[in-house]
Design a protein around this motif. Structure first.
Motif, PDB file in Angstrom:
ATOM      1  N   HIS A 583       0.836  -1.205   0.000  1.00 25.56           N
ATOM      2  CA  HIS A 583       0.000   0.000   0.000  1.00 25.56           C
ATOM      3  C   HIS A 583       0.869   1.253   0.000  1.00 25.56           C
ATOM      4  O   HIS A 583       0.544   2.247  -0.671  1.00 25.56           O
ATOM      5  CB  HIS A 583      -0.922  -0.010   1.220  1.00 25.56           C
ATOM      6  N   SER A 678      -3.385   7.151   1.622  1.00 23.96           N
ATOM      7  CA  SER A 678      -3.563   5.828   1.031  1.00 23.96           C
ATOM      8  C   SER A 678      -4.879   5.243   1.502  1.00 23.96           C
ATOM      9  O   SER A 678      -5.066   5.008   2.700  1.00 23.96           O
ATOM     10  CB  SER A 678      -2.416   4.891   1.423  1.00 23.96           C
ATOM     11  N   GLU A 680      -7.400   2.078   0.259  1.00 25.04           N
ATOM     12  CA  GLU A 680      -7.589   0.968  -0.661  1.00 25.04           C
ATOM     13  C   GLU A 680      -8.621  -0.012  -0.097  1.00 25.04           C
ATOM     14  O   GLU A 680      -8.715  -0.193   1.121  1.00 25.04           O
ATOM     15  CB  GLU A 680      -6.280   0.211  -0.902  1.00 25.04           C
TER      16      GLU A 680
END
Length: 895
Positions: A583, A678, A680
């Protein structure tokens, strides 16, 4: 004219006119809207849209394409093919209509001996955009009409047509413009007169010239759009169907009978004993085989493997339709080992990578056929019984549960059931089938099955899954107590398993993470007072069911037993570090490269990760250093890592990244690192804060396909170990070269420069020695029917050196008819060059044909032009036979 020659003539024609020749992009081109490249212009889209700078103002390609929408029409028409090649010439703000039309006309009607295709100008028709169809074109494309008239096309051979036929756009706002299509009249035996408007079977389209000159602001339909403004620089996009031109120039009736396809039909006909042309139904099956074999070969060469989803499913369908068509032709034995090599030999002339990938391709193809043969044996019997039952009950529909049983229990493809039912005159209860398939749609993928040593009947898992989902506790716990729900071995349920056995355990709940999302499975132990087992692998064979592949190291385990679970905590932590690091790398790449750097795949295990992402260019050393720097800065910043379950749309609204091609439910798990830095969608396990990753060091960057790059890295303690090894290597080199570590680059650069200089001197000496032998070879030429023939073995001379020597010997033969044939190479690779003088060519000698005679004697093939041609092989023992065959063929040419 061979297909490969047509292809090369096209490229040569445009190369001579200032076009940069570009190789075909992979069929798996990086375009999330497409499974495969389905048109020649697809790789050019970024240039037309202005998102990338084209490599040159003029470009020409022959692009590999695959279309499967019309797969049911394959074999039934003259021009429906799954795999096809599109010749194209492109102008990016350079030339426009006048030049594009002139080039097309000159190539299509130009004489064969002048590099053209030699079509009779009187047989050429063209279509253009007609008047009164769009406010921006009140007179239609009058400019194109004028240009066609100027090259000699009579007015009666220029037909106006509508926007659906003669206006091109991408279906979305962007560039667009009128187009002009070139047709060839195949003659009255193929249909009625009157041009393309009257009959598009008789008048066959071979080339479409698109004149991009406008920017569209709104697109509602093919013939309903709004024009915003003219393009600042008009562009040219053309597409010529290579297979269509081939079957016209080769004098055959359809694309299945061209030289790159028909030999597969011939071999299939030999295997089946069915003569092509004797029965229309057999002919369709033979064409299907030939088309699908070639298409599957090209897909597998570009990296597709048979599977149950997306590209893999398309490939599997092509292979299985081929095998089944051969069965319907009466062939029960394996057929792919007989047919696929034929297509390989045909296609490798234009695509050498086919040969390079052959071992991988053939293994995958043959394994798929073996699996399908087993499926057919069991499934066909069940299908026949279902048909008999339906007819006995006077029903015209196969029940959904019967179709589901075929698919789920026997692995019988659903689309094959639909085809066979249609052939039997029956319908299928599709809705009933879909209802029963809801819990089975995410079955294990082909690679997971391969990892377990082959496909396993899911029947053993279905009953266990029926008792409920396996509860996953691994996000919060690494140990716990639970009950053994089931034991599976060799695809069957077992009541118990003893010491030394390898089995799969299904537990009521588990802390073990099953392999998914690129993360390796957990390892550890499952034990009780009288039993102990080592956990080797954890998988999810059905949605909601987790299985533990274990080796029983002590005692006996039984269904219903209470056991303790213990995940290997150190390995889990290393896995968390690696997964969280993927990530981090993803976010760093997007920060530095922009939003197009989207994940295309990943894999991580304790201490290691690899990450694939979309990119058209490799990372420069400086950029790679930046990615590593940004990643480690994020790690040192001790970013908080959180995982939250929420609705899919809510996650998307927050900007969470999703893996293209993955399926997500309505509720998803979003993993954040440093908030929006980040986000996800991810089901994996992670560290609690980025600092726990420790360290990340990038070790490699490479290409894994067209438009996809891969980075690899070590993480945590493995990263420290890697850096320690590199430091030791640097110190060893510094000691060896007697310099300080910081002086190594300069010292190595000087050594490389010296080596290159020495290599140049050696090459110059070798060339001089070779050329010194040329005079001897020329003096010792033998007379073959009035032609001076030099046929010699030249041990150890390869590649360009062999060609240079052949040309020098030829020059020493002077004005007389002469042919030079040299065989060189190494112990395991043979090189062959044939060169002819102008006087020899006037007498009928052709280097391309002669090298084609000699190359098979050394286990290879070759080709080229009449003046010089090259070939090669793998059997040096056939060198003398190759030279003898060339000499005999030369004598035959001159009789």
């Amino acid at each position: 004219m061979k297909t490969a020659e047509i292809r090369q003539r096209f490229l040569d024609f445009f190369a001579e006119r200032g076009h940069l020749v570009q190789p075909s992009a992979s069929l798996l081109y990086n375009d999330p809207t497409l499974l495969f490249v389905n048109a020649g212009m697809v790789p050019m889209k970024p240039y037309f849209l202005g998102s990338e700078q084209p490599p040159a103002p003029r470009v020409t390609t022959v692009q590999k394409c695959v279309r499967t929408l019309d797969i049911e029409e394959v074999g039934k028409t003259t021009r429906h093919g799954t795999f096809f090649q599109m010749n194209g010439n492109f102008s990016f703000g350079d030339y426009f209509k006048a030049e594009a039309i002139r080039y097309a006309w000159d190539l299509v009607t130009g004489p064969v001996d002048g590099g053209g295709f030699g079509f009779d100008p009187d047989r050429i028709w063209v279509t253009v955009l007609g008047p009164g169809l769009h406010p921006d074109y009140p007179d239609g494309d009058a400019e194109a009409v004028a240009h066609w008239r100027s090259v000699g096309v009579p007015a009666e051979h220029i037909q106006p047509r509508g926007l659906k036929d003669n206006y091109w756009h991408m279906g979305v706002p962007g560039p667009g413009g009128p187009c002009s299509e070139i047709y060839v009249d195949r003659g009255p035996e193929h249909g009625r007169d009157g041009g393309p408007e009257a009959d598009e079977d008789r008048f066959l389209e071979i080339w479409n010239l698109v004149f991009m000159q406008q920017e569209l602001s709104e697109v509602r339909a093919k013939d309903d759009f709004d024009v915003a403004r003219p393009l600042p620089e008009p562009n040219i996009d053309t597409g010529m169907g290579l297979e269509r031109v081939a079957f016209l120039l080769q004098g055959v009736d359809n694309l299945y009978e061209i030289d790159e396809v028909y030999p597969v039909i011939q071999r299939a006909s030999e295997l089946s004993g069915r003569r092509y042309g004797a029965d229309p139904e057999d002919d369709v099956r033979l064409r299907v085989v030939a088309d699908h074999i070639r298409s599957a070969l090209m897909l597998m060469t570009d990296g597709v493997t048979p599977g149950n989803e997306a590209r893999g499913y398309v490939l599997r369908r092509l292979l299985r339709r081929s095998v089944r068509a051969m069965r319907l032709l009466g062939v029960e034995d394996r057929v792919l080992p007989e047919l696929l090599p034929v297509s390989r030999d045909l296609m490798s002339a234009s695509y050498p990578e086919v040969t390079g990938a052959w071992e991988r391709v053939s293994q995958n193809a043959y394994a798929e056929e073996d699996a399908f043969r087993r499926t057919l044996t069991a499934g066909t019997q069940i299908f026949d019984q279902a048909v008999s039952r339906a007819r006995g009950e006077r029903r015209d529909t196969l029940a959904g549960d019967q179709v589901f049983q075929l698919h789920d229990t026997y692995g019988f493809p659903y689309d094959l059931t639909l085809e066979m039912a249609s052939e039997a005159g029956l319908q299928v209860d599709r809705e009933g089938f879909r209802t029963l398939m809801e819990e089975q749609r995410d079955r294990a993928k082909a690679d997971a099955k391969a990892k377990k040593g082959g496909a396993v009947d899911t029947e053993a898992y279905r009953g266990l899954r029926g008792a409920g989902e396996t509860t996953f506790l691994g996000y919060s716990d690494l140990s716990g107590e639970t009950t053994v729900r089931g034991i599976v071995a060799d695809g069957a349920n077992r009541p118990s398993a003893g010491e030394g056995e390898l089995v799969e355990l299904v537990l009521e709940q588990t802390p073990f993470y099953p392999e998914s999302g690129g993360q390796d499975a957990d390892t550890g132990e499952i034990l009780s007072d009288g039993f102990r087992a080592e956990v080797l692998d954890v998988q999810r064979p059905l949605p909601g069911l987790i299985t533990h592949r274990v080796r029983v190291t002590f005692g006996e385990v039984t269904v219903g037993a209470r056991v303790r679970t213990q995940v290997d905590a150190a390995a889990r932590m290393d896995s968390c570090r690696a997964h969280s690091a993927t990530h981090v790398v993803h976010a760093a790449l997007r920060q530095l490269l922009g939003p197009t750097a989207v994940q295309a795949g990943s894999y991580n295990r304790p201490g290691y990760l690899r990450f694939d992402f979309n990119a058209t260019q490799s990372l420069t050393p400086g950029l790679r250093e930046e990615v590593e720097g940004v990643s480690n800065e994020a790690i040192r910043s001790d970013l908080q890592v959180t995982a939250t379950e929420m609705g899919l749309q809510q996650a998307k609204d927050l900007g969470a990244m999703a893996m293209f091609g993955e399926k997500y439910g309505d509720v998803v798990r979003m993993v954040e690192m440093g908030g929006p830095w980040s986000r996800e969608l991810c089901g994996g396990t992670h560290v609690e804060s980025s600092a726990q990753i420790g360290l990340l060091t990038l070790t490699a960057e490479s290409s894994v396909g067209s438009g996809v790059r891969r980075v690899e890295a070590f993480v945590g303690a493995d990263a420290f170990s890697h850096l320690a090894r590199e430091r030791a290597m640097v110190n060893n080199l510094a000691d060896l070269l007697k310099v300080q570590p910081e002086q190594l680059p300069e010292r190595v650069e000087r050594l490389v420069s010296s080596l290159r200089a020495a290599e140049k001197e050696i090459a110059a000496v070798r060339t001089a020695q070779l050329l010194a032998r040329a005079d001897d070879f020329a003096r010792e030429a033998t007379d073959v029917a009035g032609t001076a023939f030099v046929g010699r073995r030249v041990e150890g001379v390869t590649g360009g050196d062999l060609r240079t020597l052949a040309l020098d010997v030829r020059s020493r033969l002077g004005e007389r008819p002469g042919v030079v044939a040299l065989v060189g190479g190494s112990a395991d690779k043979v090189a062959l060059v044939v060169a002819t003088t102008a006087a020899a060519r006037e007498r009928g000698s052709d280097a391309g044909k002669l090298v084609g005679v000699g190359a098979p004697r050394v286990g290879g093939r070759g080709g080229g032009k009449a003046d010089v041609a090259q070939g090669g092989g793998t059997d040096p023992s056939g060198a003398d036979a190759a030279l003898a065959a060339i000499e005999q063929a030369l004598a035959g040419q001159l009789r």
